[in-house]
Design a protein around this motif. Structure first.
Motif, mmCIF file in Angstrom:
data_model
loop_
_atom_site.group_PDB
_atom_site.id
_atom_site.type_symbol
_atom_site.label_atom_id
_atom_site.label_comp_id
_atom_site.label_asym_id
_atom_site.label_seq_id
_atom_site.Cartn_x
_atom_site.Cartn_y
_atom_site.Cartn_z
ATOM 1 N N THR A 55 4.128 -0.387 18.558
ATOM 2 C CA THR A 55 4.167 -0.817 19.952
ATOM 3 C C THR A 55 5.529 -0.526 20.564
ATOM 4 O OG1 THR A 55 2.547 -2.529 19.454
ATOM 5 C CG2 THR A 55 3.775 -2.773 21.499
ATOM 6 N N LEU A 56 6.592 -0.725 19.803
ATOM 7 C CA LEU A 56 7.928 -0.354 20.292
ATOM 8 C C LEU A 56 8.015 1.153 20.532
ATOM 9 C CD1 LEU A 56 10.320 -2.560 18.128
ATOM 10 C CD2 LEU A 56 9.917 -2.721 20.587
ATOM 11 N N GLY A 57 7.267 1.915 19.741
ATOM 12 C CA GLY A 57 7.258 3.366 19.891
ATOM 13 C C GLY A 57 6.676 3.825 21.220
ATOM 14 N N LEU A 58 5.914 2.972 21.877
ATOM 15 C CA LEU A 58 5.422 3.311 23.212
ATOM 16 C C LEU A 58 6.574 3.418 24.211
ATOM 17 C CD1 LEU A 58 2.314 0.969 23.521
ATOM 18 C CD2 LEU A 58 2.284 3.457 23.342
ATOM 19 N N PHE A 59 7.630 2.652 23.969
ATOM 20 C CA PHE A 59 8.739 2.576 24.909
ATOM 21 C C PHE A 59 10.008 3.283 24.432
ATOM 22 C CE2 PHE A 59 6.091 -1.233 25.175
ATOM 23 C CZ PHE A 59 5.581 -1.061 26.451
ATOM 24 N N LEU A 60 10.116 3.488 23.123
ATOM 25 C CA LEU A 60 11.295 4.154 22.559
ATOM 26 C C LEU A 60 10.888 5.523 22.015
ATOM 27 C CD1 LEU A 60 12.781 1.131 20.574
ATOM 28 C CD2 LEU A 60 13.509 1.974 22.802
ATOM 29 N N PRO A 61 11.440 6.584 22.548
ATOM 30 C CA PRO A 61 11.005 7.922 22.137
ATOM 31 C C PRO A 61 11.322 8.293 20.689
ATOM 32 C CG PRO A 61 12.790 8.055 23.744
ATOM 33 C CD PRO A 61 12.433 6.612 23.609
ATOM 34 N N VAL A 62 12.193 7.558 20.019
ATOM 35 C CA VAL A 62 12.547 7.913 18.630
ATOM 36 C C VAL A 62 11.560 7.355 17.606
ATOM 37 C CG1 VAL A 62 15.004 8.191 19.103
ATOM 38 C CG2 VAL A 62 14.126 5.958 18.454
ATOM 39 N N LEU A 63 10.702 6.422 18.011
ATOM 40 C CA LEU A 63 9.718 5.842 17.093
ATOM 41 C C LEU A 63 8.334 6.423 17.373
ATOM 42 C CD1 LEU A 63 10.608 2.037 17.073
ATOM 43 C CD2 LEU A 63 10.784 3.614 15.181
ATOM 44 N N PRO A 64 7.664 6.934 16.354
ATOM 45 C CA PRO A 64 6.297 7.419 16.565
ATOM 46 C C PRO A 64 5.319 6.240 16.620
ATOM 47 C CG PRO A 64 6.893 7.675 14.282
ATOM 48 C CD PRO A 64 8.117 7.147 14.990
ATOM 49 N N THR A 65 4.376 6.315 17.507
ATOM 50 C CA THR A 65 3.409 5.225 17.667
ATOM 51 C C THR A 65 2.225 5.377 16.726
ATOM 52 O OG1 THR A 65 4.028 4.934 19.962
ATOM 53 C CG2 THR A 65 1.877 4.110 19.332
ATOM 54 N N THR A 66 1.601 6.538 16.734
ATOM 55 C CA THR A 66 0.337 6.734 16.039
ATOM 56 C C THR A 66 0.415 6.490 14.532
ATOM 57 O OG1 THR A 66 -0.282 8.304 17.748
ATOM 58 C CG2 THR A 66 -1.568 8.333 15.736
ATOM 59 N N PRO A 67 1.393 7.009 13.803
ATOM 60 C CA PRO A 67 1.422 6.748 12.358
ATOM 61 C C PRO A 67 1.537 5.261 12.027
ATOM 62 C CG PRO A 67 2.955 8.504 12.895
ATOM 63 C CD PRO A 67 2.455 7.950 14.184
ATOM 64 N N PHE A 68 2.321 4.539 12.816
ATOM 65 C CA PHE A 68 2.456 3.104 12.562
ATOM 66 C C PHE A 68 1.146 2.377 12.827
ATOM 67 C CE2 PHE A 68 7.105 3.858 13.219
ATOM 68 C CZ PHE A 68 7.508 3.448 11.959
ATOM 69 N N TRP A 69 0.426 2.759 13.882
ATOM 70 C CA TRP A 69 -0.852 2.114 14.181
ATOM 71 C C TRP A 69 -1.908 2.457 13.138
ATOM 72 C CZ3 TRP A 69 -1.388 2.641 20.213
ATOM 73 C CH2 TRP A 69 -0.521 1.718 20.811
ATOM 74 N N LEU A 70 -1.886 3.686 12.629
ATOM 75 C CA LEU A 70 -2.837 4.043 11.572
ATOM 76 C C LEU A 70 -2.541 3.259 10.291
ATOM 77 C CD1 LEU A 70 -3.120 7.897 12.053
ATOM 78 C CD2 LEU A 70 -4.839 6.162 12.576
ATOM 79 N N LEU A 71 -1.269 3.093 9.988
ATOM 80 C CA LEU A 71 -0.891 2.295 8.819
ATOM 81 C C LEU A 71 -1.272 0.830 9.019
ATOM 82 C CD1 LEU A 71 0.365 2.426 6.047
ATOM 83 C CD2 LEU A 71 2.605 2.122 7.101
ATOM 84 N N THR A 72 -1.139 0.335 10.247
ATOM 85 C CA THR A 72 -1.580 -1.024 10.556
ATOM 86 C C THR A 72 -3.065 -1.174 10.283
ATOM 87 O OG1 THR A 72 0.118 -1.294 12.257
ATOM 88 C CG2 THR A 72 -1.785 -2.739 12.393
ATOM 89 N N ALA A 73 -3.856 -0.208 10.757
ATOM 90 C CA ALA A 73 -5.308 -0.259 10.543
ATOM 91 C C ALA A 73 -5.629 -0.266 9.049
ATOM 92 C CB ALA A 73 -5.981 0.920 11.234
ATOM 93 N N TRP A 74 -4.940 0.549 8.275
ATOM 94 C CA TRP A 74 -5.188 0.598 6.831
ATOM 95 C C TRP A 74 -4.836 -0.743 6.170
ATOM 96 C CZ3 TRP A 74 -2.240 0.139 2.398
ATOM 97 C CH2 TRP A 74 -2.890 0.499 1.215
ATOM 98 N N CYS A 75 -3.662 -1.288 6.504
ATOM 99 C CA CYS A 75 -3.241 -2.566 5.912
ATOM 100 C C CYS A 75 -4.213 -3.678 6.272
ATOM 101 C CB CYS A 75 -1.834 -2.932 6.395
ATOM 102 S SG CYS A 75 -0.512 -1.939 5.691
ATOM 103 N N TYR A 76 -4.615 -3.735 7.537
ATOM 104 C CA TYR A 76 -5.535 -4.785 7.971
ATOM 105 C C TYR A 76 -6.911 -4.605 7.343
ATOM 106 C CZ TYR A 76 -2.278 -6.562 11.522
ATOM 107 O OH TYR A 76 -1.216 -7.121 12.177
ATOM 108 N N THR A 77 -7.347 -3.373 7.131
ATOM 109 C CA THR A 77 -8.637 -3.142 6.486
ATOM 110 C C THR A 77 -8.639 -3.708 5.074
ATOM 111 O OG1 THR A 77 -8.980 -1.131 7.755
ATOM 112 C CG2 THR A 77 -10.264 -1.360 5.769
ATOM 113 N N LYS A 78 -7.553 -3.498 4.364
ATOM 114 C CA LYS A 78 -7.460 -3.982 2.982
ATOM 115 C C LYS A 78 -7.254 -5.498 2.907
ATOM 116 C CE LYS A 78 -7.701 0.070 1.148
ATOM 117 N NZ LYS A 78 -8.880 0.495 0.452
ATOM 118 N N ALA A 79 -6.470 -6.056 3.823
ATOM 119 C CA ALA A 79 -6.108 -7.466 3.742
ATOM 120 C C ALA A 79 -7.105 -8.388 4.438
ATOM 121 C CB ALA A 79 -4.722 -7.683 4.336
#
Length: 75
Positions: free
Chosen positions: A23-47
């Motif tokens: 979410t911070l990556g939406l506003f800060l150009p140095v952080l990628p958004t999509t990889p973090f959100w995909l990792l979030t989806a994976w973690c939440y799927t498992k947990a």
């Protein structure tokens, strides 16, 4: 198979941290958004599948995930 409670807690914390960074990556150009959100989806799927489903109901997360996983071709 359900992971142990320690693993679940770790995955929930990691998923939430990735969600925050994405979410911070939406506003800060140095952080990628999509990889973090995909990792979030994976973690939440498992947990916690309930938390994963809840995240997918939020239009921006669900749309990004659907585009990446189902629409974009794999190399």
């Amino acid at each position: 198979s359900q992971p142990s409670s320690i693993t679940q807690i770790f995955l929930l914390i990691a998923g939430s941290l990735c969600l925050l960074l994405g979410t911070l990556g939406l506003f800060l150009p140095v952080l990628p958004t999509t990889p973090f959100w995909l990792l979030t989806a994976w973690c939440y799927t498992k947990a916690s599948p309930k938390l994963y489903q809840r995240m997918m109901k939020v239009p921006i997360f669900g749309n990004v995930y659907a585009i990446i996983v189902y629409i974009m071709p794999y190399p």
